[in-house]
Design an enzyme around this catalytic site. Sequence first.
Site, PDB file in Angstrom:
ATOM      1  N   LEU A 246     -19.658  16.924 -36.932  1.00 30.67           N
ATOM      2  CA  LEU A 246     -19.600  15.300 -35.688  1.00 30.67           C
ATOM      3  C   LEU A 246     -19.699  14.203 -35.945  1.00 30.67           C
ATOM      4  CD1 LEU A 246     -17.047  18.242 -33.116  1.00 30.67           C
ATOM      5  CD2 LEU A 246     -16.101  17.173 -35.157  1.00 30.67           C
ATOM      6  N   ARG A 247     -20.697  13.904 -36.606  1.00 30.55           N
ATOM      7  CA  ARG A 247     -22.062  13.346 -35.801  1.00 30.55           C
ATOM      8  C   ARG A 247     -21.338  11.581 -36.583  1.00 30.55           C
ATOM      9  NH1 ARG A 247     -27.513  15.174 -36.568  1.00 30.55           N
ATOM     10  NH2 ARG A 247     -28.474  15.872 -34.677  1.00 30.55           N
TER      11      ARG A 247
END
Length: 340
Positions: A277-278
Amino acid sequence: MGIAYPFSAIVGQDELKTALCVVVVDPGVGGLLALGDRGTGKSTAVRALAALLPKMRAVDGCAYACDPDGDDSACGDCPARARRGAKVKQVPVPVVDLPLGATEDRVTGALDLERALTRGEKAFEPGLLARANRGFLYIDEVNLLEDHLVDLLIDVAASGENVVEREGLSVRHPAKFTLVGSGNPEEGELRPQLLDRFGLAVDVRTPGDVAARVEVVKRRDAFERDRAGFVAAWKAADAKLRNRLVAARGRLAKTETSDAALARAAGLCMKLGTDGLRGEIALVRAARALAAFEGDPAVTDAHLRRMAAPALRHRLRRNPLDDTGSTARIERALAETFGA
């Protein structure tokens, strides 16, 4: 420190300059990686940023320039200094160079040998990570950095603290910095673990039109002939940009990010198949910082479009069935997700 080339005088390289402004407005974006041809102004832009940044408040006498209003990130000595009524001073935001040949002791800090030999005291001599706290750590040719330093930077970047345990010393101090790296990808690839720690990545290319190349040469020649005069000529433009960055920082917390914008970012990352999810986090924060920088009250599709490539191009998996470049893949996904 020599006279830096004015940031406002840099010709072209709009993506690089915008990305640098974004990480200044919100350091939480996670740093910037600039890869591209040699001699295209990557190092010039980063060093010009140092002269552009507004000063920050710091505890007087603190080796880590602790924020007097931020106890959560203070070193072990600053609470005691505060009780003694320590003074507060304005200091430049540090932009610290990390040389490729630096030793681990130089980077992390080590025993102060002079005090140990002359006074018999065990004292800590802070390193580059201490100097970079609350500022920027710049690594030129970051793709050539030795593996043991890469491992060290990954650990510190993740925790925001530097821990030194050696020679009878046990020291823990804040090391929250924005990592900025530049390099030429032809000279070697960056380790994936470090690559993922950069919030944004930009491609820097040699200008492709005659007029831009001529203007670069003219301005650089004028700077070399009379550095002080050239800087003075661009002082007003840099001051205007500095004020704009300060105003953007003040607006950042009030800049809205709707659920619809979050869904757009998530949908784009899912279409591209980014890991983790970065990507979403970097894209949303960068788009919000860009909106604040441009004085807009909320994140829009336009902000997400502009920051999509810098936030995601270095996070794409290689597809053996698709030899399209990462930027082109992102543009195609943007068209499918946001419309033409």
